[in-house]
Motif scaffolding. Sequence first.
Motif, short mmCIF file in Angstrom:
data_model
loop_
_atom_site.label_atom_id
_atom_site.label_comp_id
_atom_site.label_asym_id
_atom_site.label_seq_id
_atom_site.Cartn_x
_atom_site.Cartn_y
_atom_site.Cartn_z
N CYS A 94 0.86 -1.19 0.00
CA CYS A 94 0.00 0.00 0.00
C CYS A 94 0.90 1.23 0.00
O CYS A 94 1.85 1.31 0.79
CB CYS A 94 -0.89 0.00 1.25
SG CYS A 94 -2.01 1.41 1.32
N HIS A 136 -9.01 -4.04 -2.13
CA HIS A 136 -8.08 -3.24 -1.33
C HIS A 136 -8.45 -1.75 -1.41
O HIS A 136 -8.51 -1.05 -0.39
CB HIS A 136 -6.65 -3.49 -1.85
CG HIS A 136 -5.58 -2.66 -1.23
ND1 HIS A 136 -4.55 -3.19 -0.45
CD2 HIS A 136 -5.32 -1.31 -1.28
CE1 HIS A 136 -3.75 -2.21 -0.06
NE2 HIS A 136 -4.19 -1.05 -0.55
N HIS A 140 -10.20 1.15 1.39
CA HIS A 140 -9.76 2.51 1.72
C HIS A 140 -10.96 3.46 1.86
O HIS A 140 -10.94 4.39 2.68
CB HIS A 140 -8.85 3.08 0.61
CG HIS A 140 -7.41 2.68 0.73
ND1 HIS A 140 -6.61 3.05 1.79
CD2 HIS A 140 -6.59 1.99 -0.11
CE1 HIS A 140 -5.37 2.59 1.61
NE2 HIS A 140 -5.34 1.94 0.47
ZN ZN Z 1 -3.66 0.96 -0.21
#
Ligand code: ZN
Length: 174
Positions: A94, A136, A140
């Motif tokens: 990330c 993913h 967020h």
């Molecule tokens: Zn990320």
Amino acid sequence: MAKLPILVAPDPRLKVKAARVEAVDGDIRQLMDDMLETMYAAPGIGLAAPQVGQSVRVIVLDVARDGEERAPQCLANPELLWVSDEDNVHEEGCLSVPDHYADVVRPARIRVRYRDRDNAVRTVEADGLLATVIQHEMDHLDGILFIDHLSNLKRNMILRKLTKSRKTTTGDAL
Ligand code: ZN
Ligand code: K1U
């Protein structure tokens, strides 16, 4: 187009649930373009608006392999319509958790509804890396980082290291 600064954990702005966009208008299209420039420059294969300090439900990604033509995708208000019972494990990284990688378990296949760059409603079925990256980035939008899928011990170790490196690079007394 503009390259935007990327927030790094444990920044509290990364833990906030982002708001839906009313429609993909000129401002949101500009944000999508700036996010793509930021993602390619990082480099990364995905980016969510909260990572650049914008609390709106917008993600961008490009999972084209090295040597393939770029294949940018922009998704506003992405919603999971279906997830498979079967799971998949993939090593994740990330841009907001720099230099840390870990295996994360997620549904192997998904179906997602979203608005594209032209405000049209679309659905996409994804598996493999694309399914991993979409999930993913959607995390967020709900203030969830991939480290939240790890044990408390591993998550806290990573957060401590990020806080320590921030102190040494910025002199901040966090
Ligand atoms: Zn990320
Ligand atoms: O910060 C992010 O959300 C982007 C993240 C996306 C992601 C990667 C791997 C698994 C799940 C989600 C990244 O792009 S990290 C950097 C990265 O994976 C990469 C960078 C350059 C080339 C190939 C991969």
